[in-house]
Design an enzyme around this catalytic site. Structure first.
Site, PDB file in Angstrom:
ATOM      1  N   SER A 275       0.845  -1.154   0.127  1.00 25.67           N
ATOM      2  CA  SER A 275      -0.040   0.145   0.018  1.00 25.67           C
ATOM      3  C   SER A 275       0.975   1.322   0.043  1.00 25.67           C
ATOM      4  CB  SER A 275      -0.971  -0.115   1.179  1.00 25.67           C
ATOM      5  OG  SER A 275      -1.389   1.362   1.449  1.00 25.67           O
ATOM      6  N   ARG A 314     -21.125 -13.359 -46.195  1.00 25.23           N
ATOM      7  CA  ARG A 314     -20.129 -12.690 -45.518  1.00 25.23           C
ATOM      8  C   ARG A 314     -20.494 -11.482 -45.065  1.00 25.23           C
ATOM      9  NH1 ARG A 314     -16.601 -12.131 -48.938  1.00 25.23           N
ATOM     10  NH2 ARG A 314     -15.564 -14.225 -48.617  1.00 25.23           N
TER      11      ARG A 314
END
Length: 445
Positions: A275, A314
């Protein structure tokens, strides 16, 4: 912050996986597309469709050609796919009459999809290799800690005793199943894509089947039953398995985050992150990453699944959606399994704290065991009422459940045996052996 943390110089080491990411960067994609073009030329020369000398020339240039991806950017933006720009640049590099045989009879999707399959083949190998490595580490924990008794928790509450070995086996078992599914899926996933303009190979004429077969051999990829330009189910299935994998890893990560809480402290996962203001903290960063990446893939899978909706032969829109999502799913999976492989072998198991935490309920976690022991003498309903009364007394007096029970009944129960959590772990050993056996059978190198 960059657009994607996967390729961020700042966040990349946290989120990304360099080995997997290298398979999907621009240069890797270009190299795979050039490999397809070279193999196609060789396949067509073998079938007598193009001159052999032209195929040789194409192969020579493809091996050395390394265009700057930025040089293809404008053409890619214009065509919506990088192949036309790449083919144009490749033809210019080859020059002469041989150049006209580049990309002969193929369509852009043949190139991009087959190149993707080549990339996926390498990615699958990496992921499955890491699964084996992780499975080995989890197997060791499951075996070593098969008698390390700890609290079993359901809905975040203390339930009945279990063992850390069984918990580790529970993390291992899904990996075995998922690896098997990925292996089974690979035979459908890793196939060439070759159909020409609309999936008929009409442009190659009567030699089309020969070229297709030759191309399969050149790329060492099996044939598909038919071109799969608009059939994306196998890709969605593959992404689903990767999401299941990150989900299994995320479940393990979530367990480890909870077990590492200061108030529980039964396991310390990974190296721990510090921390900026609290020197005492050791944050479970790697375990948290497994949770994050699992949630990321779960969300992304829903978007990727929409890419299965191609219109007719497609769809540009669906195809583009794949490019936005699939590489991220694969990279997230690679990062998750890499984090787990790094973390799991060095898990610190605090068996002493597990034993201490077993005492927190003052015997209440063995209420079920007490009920079943008393039922042999009093019947189930009477035993259940007696144990509930003893639990109330235990809470009122801050005493042990079994001390209160012995005040309420003179039933001939071996209380010393019943109150020992190690005597109420059921078939844990059997289940661990089954999972270890499945892992040994299913994850052979």
């Amino acid at each position: 912050m960059s657009v994607s943390p996967f390729d961020s110089a700042l966040l990349g080491n946290l989120f990304s996986d360099p080995e997997i990411a290298a398979l999907f960067d621009d240069r890797a994609q270009i190299a795979s597309m050039l490999l397809f073009e070279s193999a196609l030329a060789a396949a067509e020369a073998r079938a007598g469709v193009i001159p052999e000398k032209s195929a040789t020339r194409i192969a020579e240039v493809c091996r050395e050609f390394n265009p700057d991806p930025a040089s293809l950017a404008a053409g890619t933006a214009s065509a919506g796919v990088p192949v036309p720009a790449l083919v144009k640049a490749l033809k210019a590099e080859i020059g002469g009459d041989d150049a006209r045989y580049v990309h002969f009879g193929a369509t852009s999707q043949d190139v991009v999809d087959s190149a993707l399959v080549l990339q996926l083949r390498d990615a699958v190998a990496i992921i499955r290799r890491r699964i084996r490595k992780l499975a080995k580490a989890l197997s060791a924990h499951a075996d070593t800690h098969r008698t390390t008794v700890m609290i079993g928790r359901t809905r975040s509450q203390q339930a009945v005793p279990t063992t850390f070995g069984l918990k580790a086996a529970g993390w291992l078992a899904p990996l075995v199943r998922i690896d098997h599914r990925i292996d089974s899926l690979s035979s459908d996933l890793l196939r060439i894509s070759f159909g020409g303009a609309a999936g008929t190979l009409a442009s190659i004429g009567v030699k089309a089947a020969d070229v297709e077969s030759n191309l399969s051999e050149e790329l060492d990829l099996p044939l598909a039953d038919m071109p799969w330009h608009a059939q994306r189910d196998v890709l969605v299935d593959f992404a689903s398995q990767l999401t299941a994998l990150t989900g299994a890893l995320g479940k393990m990560g979530q367990d480890l985050v909870l077990l590492a809480q200061s108030e529980i402290a039964e396991v310390q996962p990974g190296k721990g992150g510090g921390s900026s203001t609290m020197p005492h903290k050791s944050n479970p960063v790697q375990a948290e990453m497994l949770v994050t990446l699992a949630r990321f893939n779960a969300g992304l899978l829903g978007t990727f699944a929409q890419a299965q909706l191609h219109d007719h032969e497609r769809s540009g829109a669906s195809w583009l959606l794949e490019w936005l999502t699939l590489p991220q799913i694969i990279t997230a999976t690679g990062a998750a399994i890499a984090q787990a492989v790094d973390m799991v072998p060095d898990l610190k198991i605090n068996a002493g704290r597990m034993a201490e935490n077993l005492e927190l309920s003052r015997g209440a976690m063995l209420a079920e065991a007490a009920t079943f022991a008393l039922a042999d003498h009093l019947g189930r309903d009477a035993a259940d009422k007696l144990v509930k009364d003893a639990i109330a007394k235990s809470a009122e007096n801050a005493s042990n459940l079994f001390d209160e029970l012995q005040k309420l009944t003179d039933a001939p129960v071996d209380w010393a045996h019943i109150r020992n959590p190690a005597n109420y772990i059921g078939q844990s050993d059997v289940f661990i052996d089954r999972v270890l056996g499945a892992a040994k059978r299913g994850l052979r190198d």
